[in-house]
Design an enzyme around this catalytic site. Structure first.
Site, PDB file in Angstrom:
ATOM      1  N   ARG A  88      10.490   8.743  24.198  1.00  0.00           N
ATOM      2  CA  ARG A  88       9.618   9.270  23.147  1.00  0.00           C
ATOM      3  C   ARG A  88       8.900  10.491  23.688  1.00  0.00           C
ATOM      4  O   ARG A  88       8.924  10.742  24.882  1.00  0.00           O
ATOM      5  CB  ARG A  88       8.625   8.205  22.672  1.00  0.00           C
TER       6      ARG A  88
ATOM      7  N   GLU B  23      -1.514   9.265  21.039  1.00  0.00           N
ATOM      8  CA  GLU B  23      -1.835   9.613  22.430  1.00  0.00           C
ATOM      9  C   GLU B  23      -1.282  11.001  22.774  1.00  0.00           C
ATOM     10  O   GLU B  23      -0.412  11.142  23.646  1.00  0.00           O
ATOM     11  CB  GLU B  23      -1.304   8.555  23.394  1.00  0.00           C
TER      12      GLU B  23
ATOM     13  N   GLU C 294       9.692  -1.797  25.291  1.00  0.00           N
ATOM     14  CA  GLU C 294       8.424  -2.528  25.412  1.00  0.00           C
ATOM     15  C   GLU C 294       8.552  -3.990  25.021  1.00  0.00           C
ATOM     16  O   GLU C 294       7.557  -4.630  24.662  1.00  0.00           O
ATOM     17  CB  GLU C 294       7.346  -1.822  24.583  1.00  0.00           C
ATOM     18  N   LYS C 295       9.769  -4.538  25.126  1.00  0.00           N
ATOM     19  CA  LYS C 295       9.928  -5.911  24.630  1.00  0.00           C
ATOM     20  C   LYS C 295       9.193  -6.931  25.491  1.00  0.00           C
ATOM     21  O   LYS C 295       8.914  -8.033  25.043  1.00  0.00           O
ATOM     22  CB  LYS C 295      11.396  -6.282  24.436  1.00  0.00           C
ATOM     23  N   PHE C 296       8.830  -6.560  26.731  1.00  0.00           N
ATOM     24  CA  PHE C 296       8.062  -7.487  27.567  1.00  0.00           C
ATOM     25  C   PHE C 296       6.554  -7.251  27.470  1.00  0.00           C
ATOM     26  O   PHE C 296       5.781  -7.859  28.196  1.00  0.00           O
ATOM     27  CB  PHE C 296       8.512  -7.396  29.023  1.00  0.00           C
ATOM     28  N   HIS C 297       6.150  -6.335  26.604  1.00  0.00           N
ATOM     29  CA  HIS C 297       4.712  -6.064  26.437  1.00  0.00           C
ATOM     30  C   HIS C 297       4.095  -7.131  25.543  1.00  0.00           C
ATOM     31  O   HIS C 297       4.685  -7.533  24.545  1.00  0.00           O
ATOM     32  CB  HIS C 297       4.544  -4.685  25.798  1.00  0.00           C
TER      33      HIS C 297
ATOM     34  N   GLU D  26      -6.411   0.726  21.004  1.00  0.00           N
ATOM     35  CA  GLU D  26      -5.366  -0.088  21.636  1.00  0.00           C
ATOM     36  C   GLU D  26      -5.923  -0.737  22.890  1.00  0.00           C
ATOM     37  O   GLU D  26      -6.553  -0.063  23.714  1.00  0.00           O
ATOM     38  CB  GLU D  26      -4.173   0.774  22.070  1.00  0.00           C
TER      39      GLU D  26
ATOM     40  N   TRP E 218       4.479  -1.855  31.856  1.00  0.00           N
ATOM     41  CA  TRP E 218       4.847  -0.557  32.419  1.00  0.00           C
ATOM     42  C   TRP E 218       4.275  -0.297  33.801  1.00  0.00           C
ATOM     43  O   TRP E 218       4.424   0.796  34.324  1.00  0.00           O
ATOM     44  CB  TRP E 218       4.488   0.564  31.445  1.00  0.00           C
TER      45      TRP E 218
HETATM   46  C1  GAL Z   1       0.218   3.147  24.637  1.00  0.00           C
HETATM   47  C2  GAL Z   1       0.982   3.623  23.421  1.00  0.00           C
HETATM   48  C3  GAL Z   1       1.606   2.481  22.662  1.00  0.00           C
HETATM   49  C4  GAL Z   1       2.285   1.520  23.602  1.00  0.00           C
HETATM   50  C5  GAL Z   1       1.289   1.044  24.613  1.00  0.00           C
HETATM   51  C6  GAL Z   1       1.851   0.040  25.580  1.00  0.00           C
HETATM   52  O1  GAL Z   1       0.111   4.155  25.574  1.00  0.00           O
HETATM   53  O2  GAL Z   1       0.133   4.331  22.564  1.00  0.00           O
HETATM   54  O3  GAL Z   1       2.532   2.999  21.739  1.00  0.00           O
HETATM   55  O4  GAL Z   1       3.344   2.176  24.228  1.00  0.00           O
HETATM   56  O5  GAL Z   1       0.842   2.142  25.355  1.00  0.00           O
HETATM   57  O6  GAL Z   1       0.885  -0.365  26.521  1.00  0.00           O
END
Ligand code: GAL
Length: 680
Positions: A103, A142, A346-349, A298, A306
């Protein structure tokens, strides 16, 4: 109080949506951020648009009583755009393009990307601007997060336009950048590039302007989209989610243009300083728009995915971190994201609804938190709660960490060290640029304010004249806004108030054996350009003791200064400036100005701070703040949190919100917090 999450319904079959809305109601969700990464769904090909699904989900949410923070969806350009318009791609320092597949691969300066983004935003704003379910606009996402620097041709062209506006002529640019040095004189702006790969130290004024340019470019994306939203007649507040002390974006310069400050915060569970890091971030975003609450846009319900390893939050930590945000000014608590993704990076988030469903601790904590927030009465606006201003300035950050300096330093960490010392004492602090230091504060601390603009110097001086206590230094007032030395030496702006004149920096470098170890790993000469710390000056270690009315040790530098017209509060007892003033104070106007010729180390900072607070007549919110406990004031609201892993007894004034019971002295369990009504 807003409560909710990023919501990505386009990643799911539609028959899940009604269940989503039902679960949102169960969790007390009031608001979701919708469509942040939906561009390729909304515009699947250059001439095809599909808003029908978005109509349906916004209506469904609205019918369920859930407001929509509608994204402009420009955060990730669809793949068709790369093939149709390769000029939208951003480039790295060597000029190589980034590609789609993740992205934020686009250049924010690309006229093509800006045109295509504008078309999308216009359609969204015209279609949904008067929808009663849309409560706010979420511009992009962001801005600058992954791609903080863009060296594409589009960025090059835009940089030249930006420079033309700033300087008016190439002669003025040559003068500001000092291009007489190393034969860098430009004949025309067409010869100027962003600071791409170069063999050695790049022109620091050019690098500084490029950072300003990138920050302004991201802001310009926001302003462009906000203009389009307003032109379509949409009345809702417009925001974009910030990232606290995010180096590439000068949020202090963005803030006046943003209707509500929104911030994303992902504390590292392995960071032992975590509660201070987050307190710093909350104070920073609150300070951006004084007197206005902000929204935590967020945070993670549990682990992120990550970092190299991603441990869970401990039980109760989520609620305690939420309380910290509210105590420090937040009026909205949102997560990334509503439902855990089932595919993709991000499936493990973590999410509010985990892949393992609603039997999970995460879901239960999210529901409990929603209930607790719903019970809160309307909270006072954060107002003039902070008696202390800690100067934090992005332009200075960029400049002070530049190459070719007497020593390397981590500006953010150094400011955080001061902030943490104040937080430990239960003292509220605003984090502001020097221009915003005014008579509402009693004490202002300006560490490492290397780049000092004229207006900043004037504000700090009149703050002291009007009765404030200023503590400046070290490595402060060295250059002007173009990163050039001013005529007449150093401390040319603040020197008269401080009563101090400056001779030399005298860095305190790590002990000699560290340098030897670093050298051993290196090939070739250790001459200019090698990536290592400088050799120690006179074999001096990493600190220098000082003694007098204040005692302790200083780090980073032991500057040689002359206290021409100031009291010597402490003198260096060792190190390269032995015998010279380490801490000075001068009564100036109705206030006083202190100079610190060194950065007090972790122990000494307490004694120095005590003396400054005493001089300014500032006391903490509690008589005693036990270790691990945080206290924050927001108008009449006092928030007390035990961040520790053991129960702790706290004495605090005021009554518990809700029951009205006096707090008195009571034990707080680990991660437990209390909201108190406690008028000053
Ligand atoms: C942020 C972002 C989100 C998501 C999130 C994961 O930086 O705005 O889209 O990726 O991190 O922690």
């Amino acid at each position: 109080m807003l409560y909710g999450a990023d919501y990505n319904p386009d990643q799911w079959p539609e028959d899940i949506w009604p269940e989503d809305v039902a679960l949102m109601r169960e969790a007390g969700v009031t608001t979701v951020s919708l469509g942040i990464f939906s561009w390729s769904r909304l515009q699947p090909s250059p001439d095809t648009w599909d808003f029908a699904w978005l109509d349906r989900i916004i209506d469904l949410l609205h019918a369920g009583g859930i407001g929509v923070n509608l994204a402009t969806a420009t955060a990730s350009a669809p793949p068709w755009m790369t093939t149709a318009h390769p000029d939208i791609l951003a480039a790295d320092e060597s000029g190589s393009p980034y590609w789609h597949g993740s992205r934020q691969h686009h250049s924010p300066a690309s006229p093509t990307w800006r045109r295509l983004a504008a078309e999308l935003v216009r359609r969204l704003a015209e279609r949904y601007g008067d929808h009663p379910g849309v409560v706010m606009w979420h511009v992009d996402n962001e801005l600058g997060c992954h791609l903080n620097e863009d060296f594409s041709d589009a960025a090059r062209d835009a940089f030249r336009v930006w420079l033309e506006k700033r300087y008016g002529s190439v002669d003025a640019l040559n003068d500001a950048w000092g291009t007489a040095f190393w034969s860098q004189r430009y004949g025309s702006l067409d010869e100027v590039f962003p600071p791409r790969n170069a063999p050695f130290i790049r022109n620091p004024s050019q690098v500084l302007d490029y950072k300003r340019f990138m920050s302004d470019t991201w802001l310009d994306v926001f302003l462009d989209q906000k203009r389009i939203i307003r032109a379509a007649g949409a009345p809702q507040p417009v925001s974009t989610n910030m990232m606290g002390a995010f180096p590439p974006a000068d949020y202090a310069s963005w803030a006046p243009h943003i209707d509500v400050i929104t911030d994303d915060c992902y504390p590292d569970p392995l960071d032992p300083q975590r509660r201070f890091t987050t307190a710093f971030q909350r104070d920073l975003v609150r300070s951006l728009k004084r007197g206005q609450p902000w929204i935590l846009m967020e945070q993670a319900t549990d682990a992120v995915n990550w970092r190299p390893s991603n441990p869970s939050k401990m039980p109760g930590q989520l609620a305690a971190e939420t309380a910290q945000s509210i105590g420090r000014g937040a009026d909205g608590i949102m997560f990334f994201q509503w439902r855990q993704s089932r595919a993709g990076a991000e499936k493990f988030h973590s999410a509010m609804v985990p892949q393992a469903g609603t039997r999970t601790r995460t879901w239960q904590e999210a529901v409990a938190l929603g209930e607790r927030l719903a019970e809160l009465p309307e909270l006072p606006s954060p107002g003039d709660d902070a008696p202390v201003a800690l100067v934090f300035d992005w332009e200075n950050w960029w400049a002070v960490e530049g190459e070719g300096h007497p020593t390397r330093l981590d500006y953010l960490q150094l400011v955080r060290d001061w902030h943490a010392a104040l937080v430990c004492r239960g003292i509220m602090v605003d984090l502001v640029p020097p221009e915003r230091v005014d008579s509402r504060y009693r004490l202002a601390i300006a560490p490492f304010l290397y780049l000092l603009r004229d207006a900043g110097a004037a504000a700090l001086t009149s703050f002291v004249e009007g009765g404030g206590v200023l503590a400046a230094g070290p490595f402060t007032d060295i250059v002007d806004e173009n990163d050039r030395f001013r005529d007449g030496g150093f401390l040319t702006q603040l020197g008269p108030a401080l009563g101090v004149a400056f001779e030399d920096f005298r860095p305190l470098v790590p002990p000699a054996r560290d340098v030897v170890a670093e050298r051993a790993g290196e090939e070739g000469s250790a001459g200019a350009g090698s990536d290592q710390v400088a050799a120690p000056i006179g074999g001096v270690g990493a600190s220098a003791a000082f003694d007098g009315r204040l005692r302790g040790s200083g780090t980073f530098v032991a500057e040689a200064v002359w206290a021409d017209d100031a009291e010597e509060v402490a003198t260096f007892a060792s190190g390269p400036s032995e015998g010279r003033p380490a801490v000075t104070r001068r009564a100036h106007g109705s206030g006083s100005a202190w100079y610190l010729a060194t950065m007090p180390d972790a122990e000494a900072i307490d004694g120095v701070l005590e003396a400054l607070l005493d001089d300014a007549g500032v006391a903490g919110e509690l008589d005693d703040v036990p270790a691990g406990v945080e206290v924050a004031r927001r108008g009449e609201l006092l928030t007390v949190i035990n961040h520790g892993t053991e129960p702790v007894e706290v004495t605090a004034p005021g009554t518990l919100l809700g029951t009205g019971e006096a707090f008195g002295t009571r034990a707080l369990a680990p991660q437990e917090f209390a909201f108190l009504r406690a008028p000053r």
